[in-house]
Write a protein that holds these residues in place. Structure first.
Motif, PDB file in Angstrom:
ATOM      1  N   THR A 289     114.796  -9.367  27.727  1.00 25.32           N
ATOM      2  CA  THR A 289     114.166  -8.703  26.746  1.00 25.32           C
ATOM      3  C   THR A 289     114.789  -8.913  25.258  1.00 25.32           C
ATOM      4  O   THR A 289     113.994  -9.257  24.364  1.00 25.32           O
ATOM      5  N   CYS A 292     113.975 -12.306  24.232  1.00 16.59           N
ATOM      6  CA  CYS A 292     112.591 -12.436  23.706  1.00 16.59           C
ATOM      7  C   CYS A 292     112.362 -11.949  22.400  1.00 16.59           C
ATOM      8  O   CYS A 292     111.543 -12.500  21.454  1.00 16.59           O
ATOM      9  N   TYR A 295     113.633 -14.440  19.948  1.00 21.64           N
ATOM     10  CA  TYR A 295     112.952 -15.560  19.758  1.00 21.64           C
ATOM     11  C   TYR A 295     111.455 -15.354  19.248  1.00 21.64           C
ATOM     12  O   TYR A 295     110.681 -16.505  18.738  1.00 21.64           O
ATOM     13  N   PHE A 306     104.218 -16.878  21.131  1.00 24.79           N
ATOM     14  CA  PHE A 306     105.413 -16.454  22.128  1.00 24.79           C
ATOM     15  C   PHE A 306     104.714 -15.301  22.765  1.00 24.79           C
ATOM     16  O   PHE A 306     104.643 -14.448  22.259  1.00 24.79           O
ATOM     17  N   TRP A 308     105.670 -12.608  26.583  1.00 23.65           N
ATOM     18  CA  TRP A 308     106.582 -12.380  27.811  1.00 23.65           C
ATOM     19  C   TRP A 308     106.048 -11.298  28.417  1.00 23.65           C
ATOM     20  O   TRP A 308     105.523 -10.187  28.107  1.00 23.65           O
ATOM     21  N   LEU A 331     114.190 -21.920  26.225  1.00 22.43           N
ATOM     22  CA  LEU A 331     113.225 -21.382  25.097  1.00 22.43           C
ATOM     23  C   LEU A 331     113.626 -22.502  24.035  1.00 22.43           C
ATOM     24  O   LEU A 331     112.541 -22.990  23.461  1.00 22.43           O
ATOM     25  N   LEU A 346     106.939 -16.628  28.712  1.00 24.51           N
ATOM     26  CA  LEU A 346     108.063 -16.232  29.886  1.00 24.51           C
ATOM     27  C   LEU A 346     107.713 -15.173  30.540  1.00 24.51           C
ATOM     28  O   LEU A 346     107.080 -14.187  30.173  1.00 24.51           O
ATOM     29  N   VAL A 356     109.300 -20.070  32.513  1.00 25.30           N
ATOM     30  CA  VAL A 356     109.219 -20.301  31.159  1.00 25.30           C
ATOM     31  C   VAL A 356     108.156 -21.604  31.231  1.00 25.30           C
ATOM     32  O   VAL A 356     108.498 -22.643  31.718  1.00 25.30           O
TER      33      VAL A 356
END
Length: 424
Positions: A289, A292, A295, A306, A308, A331, A346, A356
């Motif tokens: 987490t 993510c 990113y 993006f 997740w 990633l 993801l 991914v």
């Protein structure tokens, strides 16, 4: 014990039946002699006397004195069985309500015949005593064997556990303790060889690490000095062309240092493959987490979507720093090859299973396994594109170090990388 008891019981039965047959023959011969010497009345009296006495072994005798038609004259058997007295035939008969007996018939005179029988359905106290002896002795034997077996199994478990502990954590003290003072069996020999092999492996790994660190230091130091010189040259305000070349040189230096560190990381991960030492349980969901969330900003800046989906409470035994590098490499690889406006997704589930995937150009089927090789660049990838071809190789090395597999699986569009435990 059950088989031995069965054999013994059958032997007792056979012996007692043989004894009964001999007793019948002796009894029959004695009664025939009484009839020959003293007549029928004395024979009837002797039969009555014998019926009045009950033998201690419980094998009661039974008699029948009958005329030629089978009509009873004396004795406790009321019906003549299917035995021919003319030939002194013998065989099994039933007495009373069904008691089994062995009998022999003989003819004493033209109008007189005699039948002598002994019970065989109950072989008396002997079999009961033997059964009790077998039960007690068998129970004691089983308990003794169980105790000895448990003791031997416990010692074997301790010896094997010592071997397993040494393989899990092969420190010098444990290796010294597991070396037997003298060999007593094959396990001591195996323990000795294992201790020697682990010690040799430890020396090789330490020598490799020392050599790798020395090489890395010897290469990284001059590159760092060179980068410092280029930085000072840029500070001297050179021309635009020279400055551009100096910046290219600094970028090459950074790429070489990154390549060197990646190679060292790959080698270290492969050397520790299967080694559980140093692995600690941590919350994989929280780690992924955090990655993510970091990113998300990078994806927004590069024009990517993006998303997740992370299951809460996924725990795993591993090195958090290495697994962080594995996720970031996947990633980074997606952000590098997915065009602007593409989507990267993801997901993390129990198992754990990390996926991914993207909707980028994808990877040719022929290259799906080759991309995990060191320095491999796909045919459609420019030789001057950023990267050294080590990111996915390092990701696989880290996965294997943690007993995980990483694979590029088929997807309708783009690439789909899946990391999961081996065998699942």
């Amino acid at each position: 014990m059950l088989g031995l008891w069965t054999l013994t019981d059958q032997t007792i039965r056979s012996t007692l039946e043989t004894s009964a047959r001999r007793a019948i023959d002796v009894d029959l011969a004695g009664l025939a002699d009484i009839y020959a010497t003293s007549g029928r009345e004395e024979l009837e009296r002797r039969i009555a006397d014998r019926l009045a006495i009950t033998p201690r072994d419980g094998s009661a005798p039974h008699y029948m004195l009958a005329d030629a038609t089978g009509r009873r004259i004396a004795g406790d058997i009321h019906q003549w069985p299917q035995l021919d007295p003319a030939i002194s035939e013998s065989g099994a008969i039933r007495v009373g309500e069904g008691t089994g007996a062995y009998a022999r018939a003989t003819r004493l005179a033209p109008n007189l015949q005699l039948l002598v029988a002994r019970e065989t359905s109950d072989n008396g106290a002997l079999r009961r005593h033997v059964a009790v002896a077998f039960l007690g002795g068998g129970a004691l034997f089983v308990l003794l064997v169980g105790a000895l077996g448990k003791s031997a199994a416990g010692r074997l478990h301790w010896r094997i556990q010592r071997l397993n502990n040494a393989f899990r954590d092969s420190d010098d003290e444990r290796l010294t303790a597991m070396t037997p003072r003298r060999r007593t069996d094959e396990i001591d020999e195996l323990t000795e060889h294992s201790a020697a092999a682990l010690a040799r492996q430890k020396r090789l790994v330490e020598a490799y690490r020392d050599t790798s660190d020395q090489i890395a230091h010897e290469i990284r130091t001059p590159l760092t000095h060179l980068d410092g010189r280029l930085t000072r040259a840029l500070a001297a305000d050179p021309g635009d062309i020279v400055a551009a070349r100096l910046l290219e040189g600094r970028a090459d230096i950074k790429r070489l240092v990154a390549m060197l560190e990646s190679l060292l990381d790959i080698a270290a991960s492969k050397a520790r493959q299967g080694d559980r030492h140093g692995l600690k349980r941590f919350n994989l969901s929280e780690m992924v987490t955090r990655i993510c969330e970091l990113y998300a900003d990078s994806a927004e800046e590069s024009g990517h979507m993006f998303a997740w989906d992370i299951a809460p409470g996924v725990l795993f035994d591993g090195e958090e720093m290495q697994l962080t590098q594995l996720v970031t490499n996947l990633l980074d690889n997606a952000l590098k090859y997915v065009p602007k406006g593409g989507t990267i997704r993801l997901s993390l589930g129990q198992g754990p299973v990390l996926t991914v995937e993207d909707d980028g150009p994808g990877i040719a089927e022929a290259d799906r396994e080759k991309i995990f090789r060191r320095f491999y660049r796909s045919r459609g990838e420019a030789s001057d594109s950023p990267g050294s071809g080590l990111g996915l190789a390092l990701a696989r090395a880290i996965a294997e170090r943690h007993d995980l597999t990483i694979a590029l699986l088929p997807s309708a569009r783009g690439a789909r990388f899946v990391v999961k435990e081996q065998g699942t």
